[in-house]
Design an enzyme around this catalytic site. Structure first.
Site, mmCIF file in Angstrom:
data_model
loop_
_atom_site.group_PDB
_atom_site.id
_atom_site.type_symbol
_atom_site.label_atom_id
_atom_site.label_comp_id
_atom_site.label_asym_id
_atom_site.label_seq_id
_atom_site.Cartn_x
_atom_site.Cartn_y
_atom_site.Cartn_z
ATOM 1 N N ILE A 1 0.847 -1.483 -0.072
ATOM 2 C CA ILE A 1 0.134 -0.066 0.189
ATOM 3 C C ILE A 1 0.868 1.341 -0.304
ATOM 4 C CG2 ILE A 1 -0.121 -0.054 2.604
ATOM 5 C CD1 ILE A 1 -2.928 1.098 2.241
ATOM 6 N N CYS A 2 0.474 2.241 -0.558
ATOM 7 C CA CYS A 2 0.926 3.532 -0.588
ATOM 8 C C CYS A 2 2.341 3.702 -1.403
ATOM 9 C CB CYS A 2 1.370 4.309 1.184
ATOM 10 S SG CYS A 2 1.544 5.792 1.087
ATOM 11 N N ALA A 3 3.409 3.935 -0.607
ATOM 12 C CA ALA A 3 4.951 4.047 -1.606
ATOM 13 C C ALA A 3 5.160 2.689 -1.602
ATOM 14 C CB ALA A 3 5.531 4.897 -0.832
ATOM 15 N N TYR B 1 0.460 5.448 -3.888
ATOM 16 C CA TYR B 1 0.137 6.498 -3.863
ATOM 17 C C TYR B 1 0.531 7.581 -5.040
ATOM 18 C CZ TYR B 1 0.047 10.828 -0.745
ATOM 19 O OH TYR B 1 -0.366 12.024 -0.040
#
Length: 188
Positions: free
Chosen positions: A104-106, A125
Site C-alpha cells: 500500500i501507498c509507497a 500513492y
C-alpha cells in the site's frame, strides 16, 4: 487451519496503513506476525509513533511460509523494504509459490525494486506513480485497491480499511470481510 500473514514494519512506515492492516487482519481471524526491520527493536514510524514488532524479520522468516506478506507504505518504510535483501528473498519465494503479496501507498516501489509482480496491474500513492510506471513493468491503475492475481496494491492511508478488508476477503472469504466491516461500522 488458520491463515497466516506477515506484516513488515520498517522505520518510517505509515502508522495508519500498518496498524489498520494488522488490526483488520486479526479481526478477520488471520494469525498475524509483525516482522521488524532489521530487528525486533522499537520502530519509529513516519508520524513519530513508536511500535514494537513481534519479532525480527529473520525470526519471522523461520515461522513461514505465510499465506500473505504485507508491505505498509510510508516513504521511509518503503525505501527500507526496497533496500532489504531479506525482504526481496521472502517476496521472491512468496511470488514463486503463488501466495499473496500486498503493498500500500509507497510500498509498491519495494515490489519494483525486487522485481515482484512484473507485468501486473498495480496502484500506489500518487507521488510514486511515475517511479512505478517508468520502464513499463506494470499496468498502472488509480483504483483504491487493485488485485491482479496474487498481487494486491492500494493507494494510501484513506484506502487502508478497503485494502485490509480485501485481504480478509481473499484469505477467509467475503462473508468474513463483511462481518468484520459491519462490526467496525464500515461497508464492504
Amino acid at each position: 487451519m488458520s491463515k497466516k500473514a506477515c506484516v513488515f514494519l520498517a522505520p518510517g512506515a505509515e502508522e495508519m496503513e500498518f496498524v489498520i492492516s494488522v488490526d483488520v487482519l486479526r479481526r478477520g481471524d488471520v494469525n498475524v506476525t509483525v516482522a521488524g526491520l532489521p530487528s525486533n527493536a522499537t520502530v519509529k514510524c513516519s508520524r513519530q509513533v513508536n511500535i514494537v514488532p513481534d519479532c525480527s524479520l529473520a525470526e519471522a522468516a523461520l515461522k513461514g511460509p505465510y499465506d500473505l506478506l504485507v508491505l505498509p507504505g510510508g516513504l521511509g518504510g518503503a525505501q527500507a523494504l526496497a533496500k532489504s535483501d531479506e525482504v526481496g528473498k521472502l517476496l521472491k519465494e512468496q511470488e514463486s509459490s503463488g501466495r499473496l503479496i500486498a503493498a500500500i501507498c509507497a510500498a509498491p516501489t519495494a515490489l519494483k525494486a525486487h522485481e515482484i509482480g512484473i507485468g501486473k496491474s498495480i496502484t500506489s500513492y500518487p507521488s510514486v506513480e511515475l517511479q512505478l510506471t517508468e520502464g513499463g513493468k506494470y499496468s498502472y491503475k488509480q483504483d483504491k485497491v487493485v488485485v491482479d492475481g496474487n498481487i494486491i496494491t492500494s493507494r494510501g492511508p484513506g484506502t487502508a480499511f478497503e485494502f485490509a478488508l480485501k485481504l480478509v476477503d481473499l484469505l477467509n472469504g467475503k462473508e468474513k470481510a463483511i462481518e468484520v466491516a459491519k462490526a467496525m461500522l464500515l461497508t464492504y
